[in-house]
Scaffold this motif. Sequence first.
Motif, PDB file in Angstrom:
ATOM      1  N   ALA A 227     -96.903  -7.598 -83.327  1.00 22.50           N
ATOM      2  CA  ALA A 227     -95.526  -6.808 -82.903  1.00 22.50           C
ATOM      3  C   ALA A 227     -95.948  -6.144 -81.531  1.00 22.50           C
ATOM      4  N   ILE A 228     -97.300  -5.492 -81.485  1.00 17.90           N
ATOM      5  CA  ILE A 228     -97.707  -4.821 -80.273  1.00 17.90           C
ATOM      6  C   ILE A 228     -97.751  -5.879 -79.168  1.00 17.90           C
ATOM      7  N   TRP A 229     -98.198  -6.901 -79.390  1.00 18.16           N
ATOM      8  CA  TRP A 229     -98.121  -8.007 -78.326  1.00 18.16           C
ATOM      9  C   TRP A 229     -96.882  -8.398 -77.704  1.00 18.16           C
ATOM     10  N   ARG A 230     -96.121  -8.458 -78.817  1.00 19.41           N
ATOM     11  CA  ARG A 230     -94.387  -8.992 -78.193  1.00 19.41           C
ATOM     12  C   ARG A 230     -93.897  -7.842 -77.551  1.00 19.41           C
ATOM     13  N   GLU A 231     -94.058  -6.684 -77.883  1.00 14.77           N
ATOM     14  CA  GLU A 231     -93.714  -5.609 -76.994  1.00 14.77           C
ATOM     15  C   GLU A 231     -94.120  -5.290 -75.910  1.00 14.77           C
ATOM     16  N   PHE A 232     -95.803  -5.660 -75.604  1.00 18.31           N
ATOM     17  CA  PHE A 232     -96.123  -5.915 -74.501  1.00 18.31           C
ATOM     18  C   PHE A 232     -95.698  -6.822 -73.570  1.00 18.31           C
ATOM     19  N   ASN A 233     -95.496  -8.259 -73.918  1.00 21.94           N
ATOM     20  CA  ASN A 233     -94.600  -9.103 -73.099  1.00 21.94           C
ATOM     21  C   ASN A 233     -93.136  -8.956 -73.066  1.00 21.94           C
ATOM     22  N   ALA A 234     -92.593  -8.029 -73.994  1.00 23.55           N
ATOM     23  CA  ALA A 234     -91.236  -7.723 -73.474  1.00 23.55           C
ATOM     24  C   ALA A 234     -91.085  -6.715 -72.387  1.00 23.55           C
ATOM     25  N   ASP A 235     -91.940  -5.703 -72.492  1.00 21.28           N
ATOM     26  CA  ASP A 235     -92.228  -4.931 -71.366  1.00 21.28           C
ATOM     27  C   ASP A 235     -92.425  -5.447 -69.962  1.00 21.28           C
ATOM     28  N   LEU A 236     -93.410  -6.663 -69.968  1.00 23.71           N
ATOM     29  CA  LEU A 236     -93.462  -7.364 -68.917  1.00 23.71           C
ATOM     30  C   LEU A 236     -92.139  -8.133 -68.492  1.00 23.71           C
ATOM     31  N   LEU A 237     -91.472  -8.492 -69.351  1.00 20.19           N
ATOM     32  CA  LEU A 237     -90.242  -9.321 -69.022  1.00 20.19           C
ATOM     33  C   LEU A 237     -89.043  -8.363 -68.319  1.00 20.19           C
ATOM     34  N   ARG A 238     -89.181  -6.992 -68.861  1.00 22.91           N
ATOM     35  CA  ARG A 238     -88.206  -6.139 -68.401  1.00 22.91           C
ATOM     36  C   ARG A 238     -88.623  -5.806 -66.979  1.00 22.91           C
ATOM     37  N   MET A 239     -89.800  -5.962 -66.246  1.00 21.11           N
ATOM     38  CA  MET A 239     -90.154  -5.625 -64.933  1.00 21.11           C
ATOM     39  C   MET A 239     -89.449  -6.634 -64.172  1.00 21.11           C
ATOM     40  N   THR A 240     -88.803  -7.616 -64.540  1.00 20.38           N
ATOM     41  CA  THR A 240     -88.128  -8.377 -63.631  1.00 20.38           C
ATOM     42  C   THR A 240     -87.002  -7.604 -62.980  1.00 20.38           C
ATOM     43  N   ASP A 241     -86.969  -7.862 -61.570  1.00 19.50           N
ATOM     44  CA  ASP A 241     -85.817  -7.103 -60.980  1.00 19.50           C
ATOM     45  C   ASP A 241     -85.842  -7.847 -59.595  1.00 19.50           C
ATOM     46  N   PRO A 242     -84.777  -8.743 -59.270  1.00 21.82           N
ATOM     47  CA  PRO A 242     -84.858  -9.651 -58.108  1.00 21.82           C
ATOM     48  C   PRO A 242     -84.583  -8.807 -56.804  1.00 21.82           C
ATOM     49  N   ALA A 243     -83.509  -7.818 -57.095  1.00 21.97           N
ATOM     50  CA  ALA A 243     -83.384  -6.971 -55.882  1.00 21.97           C
ATOM     51  C   ALA A 243     -84.601  -6.149 -55.601  1.00 21.97           C
ATOM     52  N   ALA A 244     -85.790  -5.874 -56.425  1.00 22.47           N
ATOM     53  CA  ALA A 244     -86.859  -5.182 -56.132  1.00 22.47           C
ATOM     54  C   ALA A 244     -88.042  -6.138 -55.849  1.00 22.47           C
ATOM     55  N   GLY A 245     -87.699  -7.454 -55.709  1.00 20.41           N
ATOM     56  CA  GLY A 245     -88.749  -8.722 -55.489  1.00 20.41           C
ATOM     57  C   GLY A 245     -89.948  -8.480 -56.536  1.00 20.41           C
ATOM     58  N   VAL A 246     -89.509  -8.658 -57.821  1.00 19.65           N
ATOM     59  CA  VAL A 246     -90.385  -9.026 -59.041  1.00 19.65           C
ATOM     60  C   VAL A 246     -89.601  -9.920 -59.825  1.00 19.65           C
ATOM     61  N   ALA A 247     -90.469 -10.877 -60.199  1.00 23.37           N
ATOM     62  CA  ALA A 247     -89.873 -11.816 -61.149  1.00 23.37           C
ATOM     63  C   ALA A 247     -90.887 -12.049 -62.106  1.00 23.37           C
ATOM     64  N   VAL A 248     -90.781 -12.227 -63.363  1.00 21.73           N
ATOM     65  CA  VAL A 248     -91.586 -12.696 -64.544  1.00 21.73           C
ATOM     66  C   VAL A 248     -91.296 -13.933 -65.325  1.00 21.73           C
TER      67      VAL A 248
END
Length: 640
Positions: A197-218
């Motif tokens: 569960a912890i690892w999936r939350e970690f990966n979910a947090d990484l995916l939420r960093m996606t922001d095309p306007a800010a120049g970040v893709a995951v």
Amino acid sequence: MRARGGAQQEFRALHSAGRLVDAYARIPELLARLDDGELDLAGRLLARLDPSEVLAAHPGTPSVRIAVTGRSTTAGLVPALTAQLARHGLLLIPYAGGSGGYVQDLADPASGLYAHEPDLTLCVLDPLTVWDRVRPPWQPYDTALEAERQRLLLAELGGAHAAHAPAGATLVLNTVPLLRRFTHQLTGLAQRAELGAIWREFNADLLRMTDPAAGVAVLDLEPLTAAGVRADDPRLGAYADAHCTAELLAGYAREAAHLARAQRGDAKKCLVLDLDGTLWDGILAEDGPEKVRAADSLRAGAFAGFRRTVEQLASQGVLLAVCSKNDPVPVARALAAHPDWPLSTDDFVSIVADWGSKAEGVRRIASDLGISPSAVVFADDSHFEREVVRAGVPGAAVVPLDGEPAHHTERLLADAWFDVPSVTEEDRGRAARYREREQRERRRAASKDYESFLKNLDIEVDAGPAASHETARIAQLSLRTNRFNLTGERLTGAQIQRIAQDPDALVLAVRAIDRFGDDGVVGAVFARTDGAGLHLENMVVSCRVLGRGIENAVLAGLLHAAREAHLPAVHAAWRPTVANEAQRAFCPAHGFRTTHESSGEVRYLHALEELPPVPSHVRLRLRLTHDLAQEVESCTPSSI
């Protein structure tokens, strides 16, 4: 199989003869026919070429500057990335960072990574990410702390990348596979579940960093590992600090190439489908409309799954069309039968049903829709028909379906032809707008003359400062508009946001509506003011609204607004691209005079003495700022 083998032999012959550079224009077509193993070899051979030599021999080759860095050795990614980009007609200009040096690469503004001036920076997070800082004895909570530290570090590095990389560059991260050799160090099943569960939350947090306007893709690697790709290589990891398997890097490279293509605005627009053996089971001419629509078998259910995939793509703006060797009346009956069946006549913006060449049919569909044939994806279960289209419609993507419908969806989605940085509301309503366009064309054909047709459209245009939710759409227009793009400049959402924050800059969204419907944001104006006046840095207008006078209304309105604001002049430029030659005359047609001309640019100036009228059939509202607006009725603008 003969075609695939022939492509491999031709590629190897070109390599042996030292002619890969000379024949580089043929490479995408050859690579499209290779399997994964052959593609791996091709990538290693292509990676040896000097990109500058390729560009010297083929100056028009589109290139992508990519920097690769990571927590461990990542050099193996470059050959795979070279091949995947070349498949899509893109030349890789790479930079490979040192082993494990991603923090230094991204944090140091003087690093070689930033000196490379990348369009994309790939920061590869291998399966040992987080674990290299966890020491026994450990519990899931210890892993959670280290995962959060890693996330915060990546957020800081993302900020550094935004500050030091070229404007519009994108930092690419990825989710981290969870290895069994770590989960099963916990003997308690409850603790093992907690770690998961912890690892999936970690990966979910990484995916939420996606922001095309800010120049970040995951990139999400879970679909790769779920498909059976092993993530780690313990032996190479121990002896060479290379923790990702070649298969994982190949899959990563494929997804990164799709991202690079999407960032360039190269997404396809229309999916052209065969019918018999593609969209339904059976042969329409033999089985009849009712039988091919039946869904009472497991095989028919596989076709139904494919149709649901197509329906999902259409809901996000992919235009659907049919190109079938059948008579038109039975096709219409088959598509109209059974209302509960996914996809009907109304879901397709164009249907070509005849016995002619499918290459000609695809070209006709593109012409009817006003799009380039290279914006088409063609899917057919017939090898012969695919080869006809491949040869007769250069640039079109061809999806190799076969007699097994259960594989149709996977093959259609394999190359992510329709991927865009983000889906906009304009995308979701695209099919409806093309149907509105068809209504306009019917009204135009029924009108006595074109001027009467335009007057009856009741066109309203609003041009004003772009709202934050319109940034993605404006970036999409900038990246994908070729015909009416005065300078050819391509801007990402992050670049547009930065421009909009400049107090001397203007980013105007052009919105249009008429009696047939709301077209939404159909264009954009990029301008800047200084002591010399208003500088029109670029103007883009969607090809689907050209011919209605919208672009003329906006430019005329800008000229009137500039004079009312007591600016001394309006400056503009045109830079040639492969598709915008017709716009060279746009500014002169509105009273601009040429002040400078070279092979790469023509500059214009309007002294604001004699102003062109706003077309009488357009009702224009122009706002240079949120607080400053003018209403333009007919051809006489009121004071600003």
